[in-house]
Design a protein around this motif. Structure first.
Motif, PDB file in Angstrom:
ATOM      1  N   ASN A 468     -77.073  36.991  32.895  1.00  0.00           N
ATOM      2  CA  ASN A 468     -75.973  36.238  32.607  1.00  0.00           C
ATOM      3  C   ASN A 468     -75.644  34.902  32.968  1.00  0.00           C
ATOM      4  OD1 ASN A 468     -74.167  38.593  31.273  1.00  0.00           O
ATOM      5  ND2 ASN A 468     -74.775  39.394  33.266  1.00  0.00           N
ATOM      6  N   PRO A 469     -75.247  33.938  32.346  1.00  0.00           N
ATOM      7  CA  PRO A 469     -74.810  32.506  32.517  1.00  0.00           C
ATOM      8  C   PRO A 469     -73.926  32.546  33.913  1.00  0.00           C
ATOM      9  CG  PRO A 469     -73.573  32.940  30.931  1.00  0.00           C
ATOM     10  CD  PRO A 469     -74.431  34.211  31.016  1.00  0.00           C
ATOM     11  N   SER A 470     -74.429  31.579  35.010  1.00  0.00           N
ATOM     12  CA  SER A 470     -73.523  31.390  36.092  1.00  0.00           C
ATOM     13  C   SER A 470     -73.055  32.615  36.823  1.00  0.00           C
ATOM     14  CB  SER A 470     -72.468  30.239  35.494  1.00  0.00           C
ATOM     15  OG  SER A 470     -72.807  29.273  34.882  1.00  0.00           O
ATOM     16  N   THR A 471     -74.080  33.316  37.202  1.00  0.00           N
ATOM     17  CA  THR A 471     -73.599  34.806  37.741  1.00  0.00           C
ATOM     18  C   THR A 471     -72.703  34.595  38.909  1.00  0.00           C
ATOM     19  OG1 THR A 471     -75.463  34.757  38.861  1.00  0.00           O
ATOM     20  CG2 THR A 471     -75.556  36.315  36.962  1.00  0.00           C
ATOM     21  N   ASP A 472     -72.735  33.524  39.515  1.00  0.00           N
ATOM     22  CA  ASP A 472     -71.864  33.337  40.799  1.00  0.00           C
ATOM     23  C   ASP A 472     -70.259  33.015  40.368  1.00  0.00           C
ATOM     24  OD1 ASP A 472     -73.754  33.904  42.283  1.00  0.00           O
ATOM     25  OD2 ASP A 472     -74.153  31.986  43.202  1.00  0.00           O
TER      26      ASP A 472
END
Lengths: 709, 329
Positions: A468-472
Motif C-alpha cells: 500500500n502507498p504510505s503505509t505509515d
C-alpha cells in the motif's frame, strides 16, 4: 455568509441541499484525478500479457516492461529507435484494447503495428524485431471485469503445470523402480537364464559359437535364483496399475476438471474423486517404500489398510491438482459466503477467487447507509481468522505488482483466498476500471493485504501490507499543482481519502455539495477526522469539474463517518502489521517516563578500575585413575588394531565403538597381559599386578610390565 | 512451525516408519589381513562407526579403492565396494557418483596410489569437487610390496629401492591439494588419536563436495619407529580447533595441550599450517561450502531407463562398428 454557513452545516448534518444552482455533482471528480482521464495516453504496467506455456514466474508480463527489456537487449544503435517505436505501438495497443477488449497478443501487436506503418515505414521493422525479442505467445488484456479471473486462472494453470511436471517425474521414477524390481526377478530368476533368453541376448552373429543349453545349465546351477514373494509381486503389479491408470494429470501435464465457478460444484467433484485420490496417494507412498526396499509387510500392511481413513493431509493432497473456484463477488449471497468460509475452514486444497466489481454498493439493510466493500471484507476477515488460509486481497490494478504473492498463494500447501476488486462497476462514468481500482487502494477502501501462514508463526511474519502507498500514514498525500486566481502557479498537499474515492461514483453525488466560495468554516476531510468532534466546521474535499476549475466539495456526515471507519480499519491493519502498535507505544511511553524520572547514573571517574575480563576456565575434572593393581586399557585411545584381541579375545574385547577394554582379566594369564601391553602400538594397555601368584616366570614378567604400570 | 510442515512430518513418519538400525558389526565383513598393529585398522573402525552413527544404508554406500594396503579396506566393509586398479580409485568413484548421485561414496587410497601413479586423477578430482570423502592413508612407505620409498617418504629414508636413502624431499599432499582450483575441504589427522580421526572423517562426510583427508598412519611392519617421537609426545601434535572446524573435547586437550584456533575459511593460514610438520597439525585446514559440485553442474534429469542406456551405448558403439555387409560389399 452566516446564511451560507448555516446551509452548509445543514447539508453536513442532514444531507439536505440548499439550492439547485450548484454545478451538477455528478460532473465532479477528485482534484488529484484532474490529470487522469484517458489512460491510453499514459505508460504504466497494464496491459498485461498472459504467456502460454511459460513457467509460473514468467506467465504474467507487463507490455511496457517487455518493450523496455527488448529495447535494452538490442544493439546500441537500434536501442533508441526500438524504444520509441515500441512505445508508439504500445499506445496504439492500449487504444485498441480500450475499444475492442482483450485479444490474441500476436494479432493485436501486429495489427496495431501495421496501422502505424502508414505513418512511419520503419515501424514495421521495429515491431518485428521487438516481437522476436518478446518470444512470447499468449493473450493481451487490460483491466476489466473479466481480467482478475483470467489472470488468476493463467497463474493457476502455470502452477498446476509445474506440479504436473513434478508429479509425472515422480511417477516415472517410481514406475521405473517398480518395473526394475520385476525385471530383476525376471533376469535373476530361471526365466532369464533359459537357453532361449541367452540366445536372444547374444544375438545372431556369434550364436553358433555357444552351446546355450550348457550355458543355461551352468548359470542356473552356479547361482541361486532370486524370486519375489507372491504377495510382493502382486503388490508391485497393483501399484503399477494404479499409478499408470491415474486420471489426475494427463501425460502432457494438464489437470482437467478442476476449475469451478461455485463452491458446491467444487466440493461435489472433490468428494467424487476422493476414493480415487486416496488409492493413488496410497500407491505412491507404498511405491516409495518398495522402491527403497523398505516395505515391511508386518509393519506396513496394517498401516496402509487404513490409509486415508482419517482424511488426507494437505501435504499429500498437495501432490494432486488444486481446485480453483472463481466466484463473482456481486453474485455471492450470504449462503455462498458462508459456504466459501466453510470450504476454506475444511482445509481442502481449494483456491478461491472472489472477484468484486463494486465496493461502493449501497447497503441492503438500511436505506442510504454506506458500507464500503462490506461483502469482500467479511470473507477476507473470516479467512484470516481461520489462521491457516493464505489470503491475498488486491485491487485489479495491483494484481500484476502482486504476482509473486499470487503465485505464493497458488503454490501454498493449503486453502487460499484471493479477493480482487476489479473496479468495473458501471457507475464511474468514463473512468477506466484500472483507475477506479487504483483509487480504492489509494483511499484505503480496498488496501492490499497478504496473509501468508507459511511465512512464520506470528502476525509480523504473516501479515504484509507493504504494497500500500504510505503505509505509515493515514492517507497517502500528493502534491497538487494548480494555477490560482492571479494566474500564479501554486501547489498544495492533498490526501486521498474515501471521500475522494466515492466522488468518482455517480451514486454518491448526493453526499457532495460543491461550494462556490471558500469559507473559514471549511476543513479538509483528513483534518476533520483528526479534530472530531466538529464544531461549526464543515468538511470538504478538493474536486475539479468538467471545466477543470478547482473547487471545494462539502461532504455530509454519513460520508465522513464512512471515511472514519475506513481509517479505523486501516489503523487496526497497521497495528497488526506492526505500524503504530498501541501496546508498543504505551510501553515505550511508560519506559520513557520511568527513564526520565530515574536518577542519572553515576559517572565513573576517568581511569577507574578496569572491568575485569571474565574468563571461564575449563573445570579440571580428573578421572579416577584405576588402581595399578588391576589391569586396564585407556579405551578411548585404542586404534582398534587387533593386536591385543589376537593375544586373547576373552581377556581383550571391543566395545560398541570397536575400541578395546579388559573384558575379563581372569580369563587369561599375566603373561598375556604383559605381552599385549608390549605389543600395543599406542601403549595404552596397563597390565597391573599378577592375579595368580603361582604363575611361572612372574619375576621376569613383572620386570617387563614395569614400563606399563 | 506451520500447519503445513507439521502435516508433512506426519507423512514423513509414515514413510520412515521402518528405520534401519545398524550395529558396528553389521558393517564388518571378513577378518582384516593387515599386519597386526596397522593403522589401517583405526581407519576402518572410524568409518564403521561413522556408518553406524549416520545410519548409512549398506546398499547405498560404496567404498572405492586403488591398490595398496589401504585399498584392501572395501573388502572389510559390508557395503558395496570397488577394489580398482592402481591409481584409478578416483575415476571409478567419480563414475559411481555421476551415475548414482544418491549413493554415499568413500575413497580409500594410499600415498603410492594417490601421490604417485594416481597423481593426475587426484588433482582433477579436487578440481571436479564431487561430493565424496577421500581418505589418503599416508604411511610414507609401500607396505604391500614390502618397503619401497613412496613420494611421501622422508628425505634420507633407506628402503629396498633407496638403499642409500631417498634423495628428494617428501611430497606434501596438503599443500598440493590446497593449491588446486576448486579445493573445498582439506583436513589432516593421525591414526593414533581415534576420537579426532572419527570427528575429522565425520566432518568430511558432512561437507558437500570433495573432502580430502590425509591420515598420517604408522606402518608397524616396515617403519616401526618412524612416528614414535610424535606418537609418544603429545606436545608434537598441534590441534586445530574452531567453532566452524573441529571442537575438541576437554578429554583430548588434557593430553594434547598444543592448540591453535584456526578458521577453516582462511586459505592463506591453511597453506602455512599445511607446510609445517613438527608439531603435526591435525584438524580441518580448509573448508569452502560454496564450491559447486561437478555432479550438480552436470546433473542429467533424464530417467536412466534401460532403453536410454542401451540407446546411448549403441550410438557410441555404432561409431566404431565395421558392418559385415559393408566389408563384404
Amino acid at each position: 455568509m452566516q446564511i451560507d454557513l448555516q446551509n452548509q452545516l445543514a447539508f453536513f448534518l442532514t444531507g439536505r441541499r440548499s439550492s439547485d444552482s450548484e454545478p451538477r455533482p455528478s460532473a465532479i471528480r477528485p482534484a488529484l484525478f484532474a490529470r487522469y482521464r484517458d489512460l491510453t495516453e499514459l505508460r504504466y504496467d497494464f496491459p498485461l500479457v498472459i504467456a502460454h506455456g511459460a513457467p509460473p514466474e514468467k506467465t504474467l508480463r507487463s507490455l511496457s516492461r517487455m518493450v523496455d527489456d527488448a529495447a535494452l537487449a538490442a544493439d546500441e544503435t537500434d536501442r533508441l529507435r526500438l524504444a520509441r517505436h515500441g512505445q508508439r505501438i504500445e499506445r496504439a495497443v492500449r487504444k485498441h484494447l480500450a475499444a475492442k477488449g482483450p485479444g490474441d497478443f500476436a494479432t493485436v501487436w501486429h495489427s496495431c503495428a501495421s496501422e502505424l506503418v502508414t505513418e512511419d515505414a520503419v515501424i514495421g521493422d521495429s515491431a518485428m524485431t521487438l516481437w522476436n525479442s518478446f518470444a512470447t505467445d499468449g493473450d493481451i488484456l487490460d483491466a476489466d471485469a473479466a481480467m482478475p479471473a483470467r489472470v488468476v486462472k493463467a497463474a493457476w494453470n502455470s502452477v498446476q503445470a509445474e506440479k504436473a511436471k513434478q508429479f509425472n517425474a515422480r511417477t516415472a521414477r517410481l514406475l521405473h523402480a517398480l518395473k526394475g524390481i520385476l525385471l530383476a526377478e525376471d533376469i535373476g530368476g530361471g526365466a532369464g537364464r533359459s537357453p532361449e533368453r541367452l540366445r536372444s541376448a547374444v544375438g545372431s552373429s556369434f550364436a553358433g559359437a555357444f552351446d546355450f543349453n550348457e550355458l543355461s545349465r551352468i548359470l542356473v546351477s552356479s547361482k541361486p535364483a532370486t524370486a519375489l514373494s507372491d504377495s510382493r509381486r502382486d503388490r508391485i503389479n497393483q501399484l503399477i496399475a494404479t499409478i499408470e491408470g491415474q486420471k489426475f494429470y494427463t501425460e502432457s501435464g494438464e489437470s482437467i476438471g478442476f476449475v469451478f465457478d461455485n463452491c458446491a460444484d467444487a466440493v461435489r467433484s472433490h468428494n467424487e474423486r476422493r476414493a480415487e485420490a486416496v488409492k493413488l496417494l496410497r500407491a505412491l507412498a507404498i511405491a516409495e517404500l518398495e522402491a527403497a526396499g523398505n516395505y515391511r509387510e508386518k509393519t506396513h500392511d496394517v498401516l496402509f489398510e487404513n490409509y486415508g481413513h482419517n482424511g488426507l493431509e494437505l501435504s499429500e493432497l498437495g501432490q494432486l491438482p488444486d481446485y480453483l473456484i472463481c466466484t463473482d463477488g456481486g453474485a455471492i449471497d450470504a449462503a455462498e459466503t458462508a459456504r466459501i468460509v466453510e470450504v476454506l475452514a475444511a482445509g481442502l486444497p481449494f483456491k478461491i477467487l472472489v472477484r468484486t466489481d463494486d465496493v461502493l454498493e449501497p447497503s441492503v439493510v438500511a436505506e442510504g447507509h454506506v458500507a464500503l466493500g462490506l461483502r469482500s471484507r467479511q470473507i477476507v476477515d473470516a479467512s484470516i481468522g481461520l489462521t491457516d488460509v493464505f489470503v491475498l486481497q488486491a485491487a485489479a490494478s495491483r494484481l500484476f505488482a502482486n504476482r509473486a504473492r499470487l503465485l505464493s498463494g497458488l503454490s501454498y500447501d493449503g486453502p487460499a483466498l484471493f479477493s480482487v476488486f476489479s473496479g468495473a462497476n458501471g457507475h464511474t462514468g468514463d473512468f477506466s476500471p484500472y483507475l477506479v481500482a487504483a483509487a480504492a487502494v489509494e483511499s484505503r477502501v480496498f488496501p492490499t493485504i497478504t496473509y501468508d501462514p507459511s511465512a512464520g508463526g506470528d502476525w509480523a511474519s504473516r501479515l504484509d501490507i507493504s504494497d500500500n502507498p504510505s503505509t505509515d500514514d493515514d492517507w497517502p498525500v500528493h502534491r497538487f499543482a494548480f494555477e490560482d486566481a492571479d494566474l500564479q502557479s501554486n501547489s498544495e498537499s492533498l490526501p486521498f481519502t474515501p471521500a475522494d474515492f466515492t466522488a468518482l461514483d455517480d451514486r454518491f453525488a448526493r453526499h457532495y455539495s460543491v461550494a462556490d466560495d471558500i469559507s473559514e468554516a471549511m476543513i479538509p476531510v483528513d483534518e476533520a477526522l483528526r479534530s472530531a468532534p466538529l464544531r461549526d466546521r464543515v468538511p470538504y474535499t478538493a474536486v475539479v469539474g468538467e471545466d477543470l476549475k478547482l473547487r471545494r466539495a462539502l461532504i455530509d456526515n454519513r460520508l465522513l463517518r464512512e471515511a472514519e471507519r475506513c481509517r479505523a480499519m486501516w489503523h487496526s491493519l497497521q497495528e497488526l502489521a506492526g505500524i503504530h502498535n498501541s501496546h508498543a507505544e504505551r510501553l515505550l511511553a511508560a519506559e520513557r517516563k520511568r527513564a526520565e524520572s530515574a536518577p542519572a547514573p553515576d559517572q565513573s571517574p576517568v581511569g577507574g578500575a578496569p572491568v575485569p575480563e571474565i574468563v571461564t576456565a575449563e573445570p579440571e575434572t580428573v578421572a579416577a585413575e584405576p588402581s595399578s593393581d588391576d589391569p586396564y586399557i585407556e579405551t578411548s585411545r585404542c586404534t582398534s588394531c587387533n593386536e591385543c584381541t589376537n593375544v586373547n579375545p576373552k581377556v581383550f574385547a571391543y566395545n560398541d565403538n570397536k575400541q578395546a577394554y579388559i573384558a575379563d582379566a581372569d580369563a587369561g594369564t599375566y603373561r598375556q597381559l604383559v605381552e599385549a601391553a608390549e605389543g600395543c602400538q599406542v601403549g595404552i594397555i596397563h597390565p597391573g599386578k599378577p592375579r595368580n601368584p603361582k604363575e611361572p616366570g612372574l619375576d621376569d614378567l613383572l620386570a617387563r610390565a614395569q614400563p606399563f604400570l | 512451525m506451520t500447519a503445513a510442515t507439521e502435516q508433512a512430518s506426519v507423512n514423513e513418519c509414515l514413510l520412515k516408519l521402518y528405520d534401519e538400525q545398524h550395529e558396528i558389526e553389521d558393517y564388518q565383513k571378513g577378518v582384516p589381513r593387515w599386519c597386526s598393529g596397522c593403522g589401517d585398522n583405526a581407519i576402518l573402525a572410524a568409518v564403521q562407526r561413522l556408518c553406524r552413527d549416520e545410519k548409512l544404508a549398506p546398499e547405498k554406500t560404496v567404498f572405492v579403492s586403488g591398490i595398496g594396503c589401504s585399498s584392501r579396506l572395501p573388502h572389510y566393509m559390508n557395503t558395496y565396494g570397488f577394489h580398482g586398479i592402481h591409481g584409478r580409485a578416483l575415476p571409478v568413484a567419480e563414475g559411481v557418483k555421476l551415475a548414482r548421485p544418491d549413493l554415499t561414496v568413500f575413497v580409500n587410497t594410499g600415498d603410492g596410489d594417490c601421490c604417485s601413479i594416481g597423481a593426475a586423477h587426484w588433482i582433477h578430482a579436487v578440481r571436479y569437487n564431487m561430493n565424496m570423502v577421500m581418505m589418503l592413508h599416508d604411511n610414507q612407505i609401500y607396505g604391500l610390496t614390502k618397503m619401497q620409498a613412496s613420494p611421501t617418504s622422508p628425505l634420507g629414508l633407506k628402503s629396498n629401492t633407496t638403499p642409500r636413502g631417498t634423495y628428494l624431499d617428501a611430497l606434501n599432499p596438503l599443500t598440493v591439494t590446497l593449491g588446486i582450483s576448486n579445493v573445498s575441504f582439506v583436513a589432516q589427522v593421525v591414526d593414533w588419536i581415534p576420537e579426532l580421526l572419527y570427528q575429522t572423517i565425520a566432518a568430511a562426510y558432512h561437507h558437500k563436495g570433495f573432502s580430502f583427508v590425509r591420515i598420517v598412519q604408522r606402518c608397524p611392519e616396515w617403519l616401526p619407529k618412524l612416528m614414535d617421537p610424535w606418537l609418544h609426545d603429545p606436545e608434537r601434535v598441534l590441534l586445530l580447533h574452531h567453532e566452524n572446524g573441529l571442537r575438541v573435547s576437554t578429554d583430548l586437550t588434557r593430553t594434547y595441550r598444543k592448540l591453535e584456533e584456526h578458521d577453516p575459511s582462511d586459505i592463506n593460514r591453511a597453506r602455512e599450517i599445511a607446510s609445517s610438520w613438527d608439531p603435526i597439525p591435525v584438524g580441518i585446514l580448509y573448508r569452502d561450502e560454496n564450491v559447486p559440485c561437478y555432479e550438480d553442474l552436470r546433473h542429467d534429469t533424464r530417467l536412466r531407463t534401460s532403453d536410454l542406456i542401451r540407446n546411448g551405448l549403441e550410438a557410441e558403439f555404432d561409431k566404431f562398428t565395421v558392418w559385415p555387409e559393408t566389408v563384404n560389399a
